[in-house]
Write a protein that holds these residues in place. Structure first.
Motif, mmCIF file in Angstrom:
data_model
loop_
_atom_site.group_PDB
_atom_site.id
_atom_site.type_symbol
_atom_site.label_atom_id
_atom_site.label_comp_id
_atom_site.label_asym_id
_atom_site.label_seq_id
_atom_site.Cartn_x
_atom_site.Cartn_y
_atom_site.Cartn_z
ATOM 1 N N PHE A 115 -2.680 5.322 5.873
ATOM 2 C CA PHE A 115 -2.646 6.260 6.999
ATOM 3 C C PHE A 115 -3.479 7.527 6.759
ATOM 4 O O PHE A 115 -4.417 7.815 7.499
ATOM 5 C CB PHE A 115 -1.196 6.684 7.290
ATOM 6 C CG PHE A 115 -0.288 5.555 7.668
ATOM 7 C CD1 PHE A 115 -0.572 4.753 8.756
ATOM 8 C CD2 PHE A 115 0.871 5.295 6.940
ATOM 9 C CE1 PHE A 115 0.275 3.706 9.119
ATOM 10 C CE2 PHE A 115 1.715 4.266 7.286
ATOM 11 C CZ PHE A 115 1.421 3.472 8.381
ATOM 12 N N VAL A 116 -3.143 8.296 5.730
ATOM 13 C CA VAL A 116 -3.682 9.642 5.569
ATOM 14 C C VAL A 116 -5.208 9.625 5.482
ATOM 15 O O VAL A 116 -5.900 10.347 6.209
ATOM 16 C CB VAL A 116 -3.076 10.334 4.331
ATOM 17 C CG1 VAL A 116 -3.669 11.730 4.159
ATOM 18 C CG2 VAL A 116 -1.558 10.400 4.452
ATOM 19 N N ALA A 117 -5.764 8.813 4.579
ATOM 20 C CA ALA A 117 -7.213 8.782 4.409
ATOM 21 C C ALA A 117 -7.922 8.218 5.628
ATOM 22 O O ALA A 117 -9.122 8.444 5.808
ATOM 23 C CB ALA A 117 -7.574 7.963 3.170
ATOM 24 N N LEU A 118 -7.174 7.514 6.478
ATOM 25 C CA LEU A 118 -7.748 6.958 7.701
ATOM 26 C C LEU A 118 -7.568 7.894 8.889
ATOM 27 O O LEU A 118 -7.700 7.469 10.047
ATOM 28 C CB LEU A 118 -7.117 5.587 7.998
ATOM 29 C CG LEU A 118 -7.524 4.466 7.029
ATOM 30 C CD1 LEU A 118 -6.623 3.250 7.202
ATOM 31 C CD2 LEU A 118 -8.985 4.082 7.226
ATOM 32 N N ASN A 119 -7.218 9.143 8.593
ATOM 33 C CA ASN A 119 -7.121 10.172 9.632
ATOM 34 C C ASN A 119 -5.985 9.900 10.617
ATOM 35 O O ASN A 119 -6.053 10.260 11.792
ATOM 36 C CB ASN A 119 -8.455 10.299 10.401
ATOM 37 C CG ASN A 119 -8.565 11.609 11.153
ATOM 38 O OD1 ASN A 119 -8.094 12.651 10.697
ATOM 39 N ND2 ASN A 119 -9.196 11.573 12.326
ATOM 40 N N GLU A 155 0.818 -1.207 0.000
ATOM 41 C CA GLU A 155 0.000 0.000 0.000
ATOM 42 C C GLU A 155 0.851 1.256 0.000
ATOM 43 O O GLU A 155 2.065 1.212 0.235
ATOM 44 C CB GLU A 155 -0.920 0.023 1.220
ATOM 45 C CG GLU A 155 -2.251 -0.695 1.007
ATOM 46 C CD GLU A 155 -3.155 0.062 0.033
ATOM 47 O OE1 GLU A 155 -2.732 1.056 -0.577
ATOM 48 O OE2 GLU A 155 -4.316 -0.378 -0.128
ATOM 49 N N ASP A 156 0.179 2.386 -0.257
ATOM 50 C CA ASP A 156 0.817 3.692 -0.136
ATOM 51 C C ASP A 156 0.322 4.352 1.137
ATOM 52 O O ASP A 156 -0.725 3.983 1.679
ATOM 53 C CB ASP A 156 0.479 4.559 -1.352
ATOM 54 C CG ASP A 156 -1.033 4.682 -1.541
ATOM 55 O OD1 ASP A 156 -1.672 5.446 -0.788
ATOM 56 O OD2 ASP A 156 -1.572 3.995 -2.443
ATOM 57 N N PRO A 157 1.048 5.318 1.671
ATOM 58 C CA PRO A 157 0.643 5.957 2.931
ATOM 59 C C PRO A 157 -0.732 6.618 2.884
ATOM 60 O O PRO A 157 -1.384 6.735 3.913
ATOM 61 C CB PRO A 157 1.759 6.980 3.173
ATOM 62 C CG PRO A 157 2.951 6.419 2.481
ATOM 63 C CD PRO A 157 2.405 5.744 1.255
ATOM 64 N N PRO A 216 -2.393 11.021 11.431
ATOM 65 C CA PRO A 216 -1.490 12.117 11.064
ATOM 66 C C PRO A 216 -0.035 11.666 10.950
ATOM 67 O O PRO A 216 0.347 10.560 11.359
ATOM 68 C CB PRO A 216 -1.670 13.120 12.212
ATOM 69 C CG PRO A 216 -2.100 12.280 13.373
ATOM 70 C CD PRO A 216 -2.926 11.175 12.804
ATOM 71 N N GLU A 217 0.784 12.554 10.404
ATOM 72 C CA GLU A 217 2.200 12.257 10.159
ATOM 73 C C GLU A 217 2.942 11.891 11.424
ATOM 74 O O GLU A 217 3.832 11.025 11.413
ATOM 75 C CB GLU A 217 2.859 13.476 9.506
ATOM 76 C CG GLU A 217 4.303 13.256 9.076
ATOM 77 C CD GLU A 217 4.417 12.511 7.755
ATOM 78 O OE1 GLU A 217 5.444 11.848 7.544
ATOM 79 O OE2 GLU A 217 3.490 12.602 6.939
ATOM 80 N N ASP A 218 2.603 12.533 12.551
ATOM 81 C CA ASP A 218 3.346 12.304 13.789
ATOM 82 C C ASP A 218 2.739 11.203 14.652
ATOM 83 O O ASP A 218 3.144 11.001 15.788
ATOM 84 C CB ASP A 218 3.419 13.604 14.608
ATOM 85 C CG ASP A 218 2.031 14.151 14.947
ATOM 86 O OD1 ASP A 218 1.036 13.617 14.410
ATOM 87 O OD2 ASP A 218 1.954 15.120 15.728
#
Length: 341
Positions: A145-149, A139-141, A151-153
């Motif tokens: 991650f991003v679309a699943l809310n 997968e891609d981030p 965050p980067e940190d």
């Protein structure tokens, strides 16, 4: 040698050979007769072939035709004797075969308990109207991650907590340009919502990867069942009903389950779902109402639709149903263990 004498000799040999094959009482006698008349080193046929050199050139064609007829006739008689006695390649039957002895049971494979569990889960959820959906394991981030809310940190994106992949372009682990083995099947719900409008009622079952140290209840590769239901007026009561019906159908009517308040970036409110096993509460999945930020990421209006999502560990369900106490047994490849299921 004259042609008449040559043919007379062949006639006598043919008669002797046919009589010997016809009167052979067993396979050994047939083989002995074959060597006597057709043997490559000392057979009568070899001696007759030597006589061809003494025949007049004008008579050799006729002599050769009679010799070929002799060989064909004797060979047919040999094969007929083999078939009659059931002892040779012509019959294809082993003379030592005893049809009254018990047979040898062949080794037949069967479906792995994890696959059995996945098929059972799909059948149960299918009765409640959920369709199966699939997605990539790499997968891609954005989807992971991003679309699943997330965050980067967020700690879930830490390179030490994921299997990031080396790609042709040099990218920082965790950035949106890198790829990783998916850490959850929630990625599939994002892909489904990107491609379809509500109402949606799907499940996705597949492998996920996390760098956990193997122990009795953890493994770096395991399976999840992700469920997603999106429509108008979906509530937490719908989620609890679906999970209770599922648990009763798969784990039995006596199963005890509970819901504990929790937190996941992609659901709000969120709960942990546990079942009682050996007098101990064991977590077998997380669930909750889909966070509005997730709906916005895929282009849904959170004011018009609502939904719930849940993710359950397939291995833990399999272990609970079959009384398995160590997840590592499922991946040991030990046939003594796997043949039990």
């Amino acid at each position: 040698m004259s042609l008449d004498k040559f043919i007379s000799t062949l006639d006598q040999l043919e008669k002797d050979a046919l009589d010997s094959f016809e009167n052979a009482a067993d396979a050994d006698a047939v083989e002995e007769t074959r060597v006597r008349f057709l043997g490559a080193k000392k057979g009568a046929l070899k001696d007759v072939q030597k006589m061809m050199g003494g025949i007049e050139p004008s008579d050799r064609k006729a002599a050769g035709m009679r010799l070929n007829a002799f060989k064909s006739k004797v060979q047919e008689s040999f094969e007929a004797s083999q078939s009659r006695l059931g002892g040779g390649e012509a019959s294809g039957i082993d003379p030592t075969f005893d049809a009254t002895l018990p047979g040898i049971r062949p080794n037949v494979g069967h479906i792995h308990p994890i696959t059995q569990t996945i098929n059972h889960l799909m059948e149960i959820m299918g009765r409640m109207g959920f369709e199966a959906a699939e997605g990539p394991e790499v997968e891609d981030p954005w989807h992971n991650f991003v679309a699943l809310n997330i965050p980067e940190d967020h700690p879930a994106r830490d390179p030490l907590d994921n299997f990031y992949l080396a790609t042709a372009s040099a990218t920082q682990a965790g950035s949106e340009g890198s790829q990783l083995l998916r850490s959850q099947t929630s990625t599939v719900q994002i892909r489904v919502m990107e491609q379809h409008e509500p109402p949606i009622r799907v499940i996705s079952l597949g492998r996920v990867y996390r760098p956990d140290a193997p122990d009795a209840t953890h493994y770096p590769m395991f399976h999840q069942m992700e469920g997603l239901y999106v429509d108008k007026h979906v509530t937490m009561a719908n989620l609890k009903t679906v999970l209770r019906v599922f648990a009763t159908n798969y784990l039995g009517g006596d199963v005890q389950i509970r819901f504990r308040p929790s937190f996941f970036p992609f659901t709000e409110p969120s709960v942990e779902v546990d079942f009682l096993w050996n007098d101990t509460w064991i977590e077998f999945g997380g669930a909750g109402m889909v966070d509005p930020a997730v709906f916005e990421a895929v282009g849904y209006d959170p004011e018009k639709v609502s939904g719930f999502a849940f993710g359950l560990g397939v291995e833990r369900l399999c272990m609970r149903r079959h009384g398995i106490t160590d997840i590592r047994d499922l991946y040991s490849g030990d046939l003594r263990f796997l043949r039990q299921f």
